[in-house]
Design a protein around this motif. Structure first.
Motif, short mmCIF file in Angstrom:
data_model
loop_
_atom_site.label_atom_id
_atom_site.label_comp_id
_atom_site.label_asym_id
_atom_site.label_seq_id
_atom_site.Cartn_x
_atom_site.Cartn_y
_atom_site.Cartn_z
N TRP A 1 47.45 44.96 39.25
CA TRP A 1 46.07 45.39 39.48
C TRP A 1 45.14 44.17 39.51
O TRP A 1 44.40 43.96 40.48
CB TRP A 1 45.70 46.33 38.35
N GLY A 2 45.20 43.36 38.47
CA GLY A 2 44.35 42.18 38.40
C GLY A 2 44.67 41.16 39.48
O GLY A 2 43.76 40.58 40.09
N ASP A 3 45.96 40.94 39.72
CA ASP A 3 46.37 39.96 40.73
C ASP A 3 45.89 40.37 42.11
O ASP A 3 45.38 39.54 42.88
CB ASP A 3 47.90 39.82 40.71
N THR A 4 46.04 41.65 42.45
CA THR A 4 45.66 42.10 43.79
C THR A 4 44.14 42.08 43.98
O THR A 4 43.64 41.69 45.04
CB THR A 4 46.21 43.51 44.05
N LEU A 5 43.41 42.47 42.95
CA LEU A 5 41.95 42.41 43.05
C LEU A 5 41.49 40.96 43.22
O LEU A 5 40.63 40.67 44.07
CB LEU A 5 41.32 43.02 41.80
N GLY A 6 42.06 40.05 42.44
CA GLY A 6 41.69 38.64 42.56
C GLY A 6 42.06 38.08 43.93
O GLY A 6 41.29 37.30 44.52
N THR A 7 43.21 38.47 44.44
CA THR A 7 43.64 38.00 45.76
C THR A 7 42.70 38.51 46.84
O THR A 7 42.32 37.77 47.76
CB THR A 7 45.08 38.44 46.04
N ALA A 8 42.33 39.80 46.76
CA ALA A 8 41.40 40.36 47.74
C ALA A 8 40.07 39.63 47.71
O ALA A 8 39.49 39.29 48.75
CB ALA A 8 41.20 41.85 47.48
N HIS A 9 39.55 39.36 46.51
CA HIS A 9 38.29 38.62 46.40
C HIS A 9 38.42 37.23 47.04
O HIS A 9 37.50 36.77 47.72
CB HIS A 9 37.91 38.47 44.93
N ARG A 10 39.55 36.59 46.81
CA ARG A 10 39.73 35.24 47.35
C ARG A 10 39.81 35.25 48.87
O ARG A 10 39.25 34.38 49.54
CB ARG A 10 40.99 34.60 46.75
N THR A 11 40.49 36.25 49.43
CA THR A 11 40.60 36.30 50.90
C THR A 11 39.26 36.55 51.56
O THR A 11 39.06 36.20 52.72
CB THR A 11 41.59 37.39 51.34
N LEU A 12 38.32 37.17 50.83
CA LEU A 12 37.02 37.52 51.39
C LEU A 12 35.96 36.46 51.15
O LEU A 12 34.77 36.70 51.42
CB LEU A 12 36.55 38.86 50.80
N ARG A 13 36.34 35.29 50.67
CA ARG A 13 35.34 34.31 50.24
C ARG A 13 34.46 33.84 51.40
O ARG A 13 33.33 33.41 51.18
CB ARG A 13 36.01 33.12 49.55
N ARG A 14 34.95 33.89 52.63
CA ARG A 14 34.14 33.47 53.78
C ARG A 14 33.73 34.64 54.66
O ARG A 14 33.18 34.44 55.75
CB ARG A 14 34.90 32.42 54.61
N PHE A 15 33.99 35.85 54.21
CA PHE A 15 33.64 37.03 55.00
C PHE A 15 32.18 37.42 54.76
O PHE A 15 31.71 37.45 53.63
CB PHE A 15 34.55 38.21 54.62
N THR A 16 31.47 37.71 55.83
CA THR A 16 30.10 38.19 55.72
C THR A 16 29.89 39.37 56.66
O THR A 16 30.61 39.51 57.66
CB THR A 16 29.08 37.10 56.08
N HIS A 17 28.95 40.21 56.31
CA HIS A 17 28.57 41.33 57.17
C HIS A 17 27.15 41.74 56.81
O HIS A 17 26.83 41.86 55.62
CB HIS A 17 29.53 42.51 56.97
N PRO A 18 26.29 41.95 57.80
CA PRO A 18 24.88 42.22 57.49
C PRO A 18 24.63 43.54 56.77
O PRO A 18 23.55 43.73 56.18
CB PRO A 18 24.21 42.22 58.87
N HIS A 19 25.59 44.45 56.81
CA HIS A 19 25.34 45.77 56.23
C HIS A 19 26.09 46.00 54.90
O HIS A 19 26.19 47.15 54.44
CB HIS A 19 25.70 46.86 57.23
N LEU A 20 26.60 44.94 54.31
CA LEU A 20 27.15 45.07 52.96
C LEU A 20 25.99 45.15 51.97
O LEU A 20 25.14 44.26 51.93
CB LEU A 20 28.05 43.88 52.63
N ALA A 21 25.95 46.19 51.17
CA ALA A 21 24.85 46.38 50.21
C ALA A 21 24.96 45.36 49.08
O ALA A 21 26.05 45.08 48.58
CB ALA A 21 24.88 47.79 49.65
N LYS A 22 23.81 44.82 48.66
CA LYS A 22 23.79 43.84 47.59
C LYS A 22 23.77 44.53 46.23
O LYS A 22 23.10 45.55 46.04
CB LYS A 22 22.57 42.94 47.73
N PHE A 23 24.51 43.97 45.30
CA PHE A 23 24.58 44.49 43.94
C PHE A 23 23.22 44.30 43.26
O PHE A 23 22.71 43.19 43.16
CB PHE A 23 25.66 43.74 43.16
N ASP A 24 22.64 45.41 42.80
CA ASP A 24 21.36 45.38 42.09
C ASP A 24 21.48 46.31 40.89
O ASP A 24 21.49 47.53 41.06
CB ASP A 24 20.22 45.84 43.00
N PRO A 25 21.61 45.78 39.69
CA PRO A 25 21.83 46.65 38.53
C PRO A 25 20.73 47.69 38.34
O PRO A 25 21.00 48.82 37.91
CB PRO A 25 21.90 45.68 37.35
#
Length: 294
Positions: free
Chosen positions: A113-137
């Protein structure tokens, strides 16, 4: 607004994907498993107002999948579109990621679980998209009369939102693309290959990567049960350990309070199930433990 019937979904696939779909089996209110030419796929419908965010999540899944992590990548329609309008919403066709869901109580599964989540985050480090919602607590704060049922809950929500905002301002956090729902059920372990995928990217956004880790730790039962998950995540991701130690407690508090609010809402709506009552008791105790350590 309701999702279309299975036959409407099949018609949309014939028209826009120019295929001949076989059985279309419901997998929930708005999702189907579809057989096409002997292969297995997933069809999903979302309301029209969610189209831009849904397509952003599909693009993120496409990116993750291209790096070798099964993510339920979209199958583009015949004209190249990610989604097609249907029944006051849009439909998408995605590859089915084979395998079983991870089990939150299994120590080895928690490492995957942790390994796959970390890997997914790492693969997306240069990915951008204008319609991804920003985290706002602050935008996560629920409202309604059910919050007052538990006297501790309203203050807890406000205090944890303030604590997370302070961490976001004062600490140097690692930001990137968030899955936003990294529960065990969205991870798929293929016994035939040992590969683990991560599906369910419809609600993807951007923010501190530790927000996803906090959600996963809470889903695994809390920090006392998730050491293996956290260690595996830190090995696979680009988040430093000292950042995790400094910022994860506040984000865990936030997710625990939000989960408690969800349980209270279900209890307020229809009396709740026994598991809702048990979850609320557990979350209240966990929140108290976490808040005392801040």
């Amino acid at each position: 607004m309701a999702a279309p019937a299975a036959e409407v979904m099949r018609t949309a696939l014939r028209r826009s994907w120019q295929c001949n779909p076989g059985p279309c089996m419901p997998q929930g209110r708005d999702t189907w498993q579809v057989e096409i030419n002997g292969g297995q796929f997933v069809g999903k419908w979302v309301p029209m107002h969610r189209r831009s965010g849904f397509e952003a999540g599909l693009s993120a899944a496409e990116h993750v999948d291209a790096f070798g992590v099964g993510a339920g990548a979209p199958v583009r329609a015949a004209d190249g579109a990610l989604t097609v309008a249907e029944s006051d919403g849009v439909v998408a066709l995605m590859h089915l990621v084979p395998g079983r869901a991870l089990q939150a109580a299994d120590p080895l599964d928690r490492q995957w679980w942790g390994d796959t989540l970390g890997t997914a985050h790492r693969t997306l480090r240069r990915f951008t998209h204008p319609h991804l919602a920003k985290f706002d607590p602050a935008s996560l704060l629920p409202s309604g009369p059910h919050i007052a049922i538990e006297p501790w809950l309203g203050p807890a929500l406000r205090e944890t939102v303030a604590a997370v905002r302070r961490v976001m301002v004062t600490d140097q956090l690692t930001y990137g693309v968030l899955h936003n729902d990294p529960q065990a059920a969205h991870f798929r372990l293929d016994p035939a290959t040992g590969a683990v995928g991560l599906v369910g990217w419809a609600g993807a956004g951007t923010g501190p990567l530790l927000a996803d880790l906090a959600a996963a730790v809470l889903a695994a039962g809390g920090p006392d049960a998730a050491d293996g998950l956290v260690d595996a995540y830190l090995r696979a991701s680009r988040v430093p350990r000292d950042e995790c130690e400094a910022a994860l407690p506040a984000l865990l508090c936030l997710h625990a309070a939000l989960a408690a609010a969800d349980a209270v809402e279900r209890i307020h709506a229809d009396g709740g199930r026994l598991e809702d009552q048990a979850a609320l008791t557990r979350l209240a105790a966990l929140y108290g433990q976490l808040a005392a350590a801040l």
